[in-house]
Design a protein around this motif. Sequence first.
Motif, PDB file in Angstrom:
ATOM      1  N   LEU A 415       0.832  -1.208   0.000  1.00 40.21           N
ATOM      2  CA  LEU A 415       0.000   0.000   0.000  1.00 40.21           C
ATOM      3  C   LEU A 415       0.863   1.254   0.000  1.00 40.21           C
ATOM      4  N   ILE A 416       1.936   1.244   0.775  1.00 35.57           N
ATOM      5  CA  ILE A 416       2.821   2.409   0.843  1.00 35.57           C
ATOM      6  C   ILE A 416       3.414   2.720  -0.532  1.00 35.57           C
ATOM      7  N   PHE A 417       3.909   1.687  -1.209  1.00 32.64           N
ATOM      8  CA  PHE A 417       4.482   1.900  -2.536  1.00 32.64           C
ATOM      9  C   PHE A 417       3.416   2.368  -3.529  1.00 32.64           C
ATOM     10  N   ALA A 418       2.212   1.832  -3.405  1.00 30.47           N
ATOM     11  CA  ALA A 418       1.124   2.260  -4.296  1.00 30.47           C
ATOM     12  C   ALA A 418       0.775   3.728  -4.053  1.00 30.47           C
ATOM     13  N   TYR A 419       0.742   4.147  -2.788  1.00 29.75           N
ATOM     14  CA  TYR A 419       0.476   5.555  -2.466  1.00 29.75           C
ATOM     15  C   TYR A 419       1.565   6.453  -3.039  1.00 29.75           C
ATOM     16  N   VAL A 420       2.805   6.005  -2.982  1.00 28.70           N
ATOM     17  CA  VAL A 420       3.914   6.801  -3.526  1.00 28.70           C
ATOM     18  C   VAL A 420       3.693   7.051  -5.018  1.00 28.70           C
ATOM     19  N   ILE A 421       3.356   5.998  -5.750  1.00 31.16           N
ATOM     20  CA  ILE A 421       3.138   6.142  -7.193  1.00 31.16           C
ATOM     21  C   ILE A 421       1.956   7.058  -7.477  1.00 31.16           C
TER      22      ILE A 421
END
Length: 541
Positions: A415-421
């Motif tokens: 989720l964190i990486f998805a939010y970053v993108i």
Amino acid sequence: MTKFKRTVRTLDFWTLASYFVLFLIITPIIYILFNLFNETSEQTKTLLNSSLKEYFVNSLIIIFFTAIFTTIIGVFLAYFEAFYEFKFRKFFNFALVLPFAVPNYLFAYLYADFFSYSGWLVVWLRQNFGIKLHFDMMNIYGAIFIFTISFYPYVYIILRGFLAKFSMNLIESAKSLGKSNTCIFFRVILPLSKAAIVAGAGLCVMESLNAFGTPNYYGVHVFSTGIYKAWVGYGDINAAIKLAGILLFIVFFLMFVERIFRKPYAVTTSKQKVFKRQKLSKKAQNIVVGLFFIIFFISFLFPMINLSIWLKRSFSDVDWAHIINISANTLLLTVFSTIFIIIISLFLTTISRSQKGKTKELSNALANMGYSIPGSIIAIGMLVIFIWLDKNLSGIYHFFGINKSLFLTLSPIILIFAYVIRFLSLGYNGIEAGLNRCGKSCYEASLSLGYGRLVTFFKVDFSMIKTSIYSAFILIFIEIIKELPLSSLLSAPNFRTLAFEIDRYASDEQLAMTAVPSLIIIIFCFVLLSVFYKLQKKDKF
């Protein structure tokens, strides 16, 4: 070839590192594009043949009418707020951006319940006056209405900022030629504001394509719900990738069209005379204030009244330990993700500052790409990549005694990486705007004295762009805490967010139970919007 070698020699470690980070950010999108033309199974063909046309038509209808209605409302509000003085103008200046504090899917639940057979007003009219009122919101027209009241602030805020710097010389020149205010609006202000209007409408369109909760609850079949259905309902990752790829091409086409229409007229927007708002006649003032209040009432006040009724109904049934747990999860995830995005944005903008020409344009395009891509596309890209990683890291998991085969996929890390993108663009653009206002003189002077980029940033730049960093942090935090498409597809079973919990209650038809988690989100967003509003006034942002 010589030019290529010269370009390679000029690349230092930090520049290469920034390109590596940008490459990681667009990896899910690249993966979907590369796998779009894989062999299609019979199950996937059946699913696509039965639903693809409906997804396309519904999505087209929604974005078309949402763009029109949000533009009409946003232009009306921004024009009168920018050029006229009337009662409660300062109040509406802040109040009309408050729909940003409310997730669009919550609007959908509130209005659907209000107009249902068991809605409190419908029941009261039926019991006391025998009036049988019923209005069906659960359709594509209801979805357009919800998106309109949720997303019009994009047009309003962007156009308001543009009109605040509009050249008064142009308006006075038109008046000297005997043109009326109406003529000036249609012949001068509106054409010159085209780029700002299209930018705002473009964001409304992208948000409509990204939305999942509203069409899912209203039973409107669009690409975001189709991707969710393909993966969660049928377990067909191939169909989900195909749908995500088709939606990605639609987004790219819309971005291309938007770029064409956003080309502005060559005109200065700096005021050359002291700006003075015109006073409205008493009748015109009453009409304008009335319309402003109706929009505020429909888009914020009325939903809050209904939410308070839900709160009263459900308060005694709330599992407070569970609410505290998911609130802590959401806050921890949101704060950590926001800080991570800010750090990456600071790194990328600092490197981009020394770039020029096509290199800088490429960096900006890659950093901004994620915000234009619907969350469902990013989620599918992240899922397939993290599932692949888990399969290839199974030996390491076994060595460390980790029994979970999908350790990364079922963790908050995805989720964190998805939010970053998805939300890097907000941090990148906000911080870059702050750096551009500061100029390069101090930055270059520090470098000429032998200080590195890192030292220069902390000793010189940071103190000058603190307000931009705080503003970017607030915007990212608000977007993440409301985000549903990513949460619905990527939330781990033991790490739920408030947005996911709201959607779960709504899916179980426990609408009143959404009141507490919804109010927690709204309170956080309201407080941060208030801080953001003060930062804007202080920094003239």
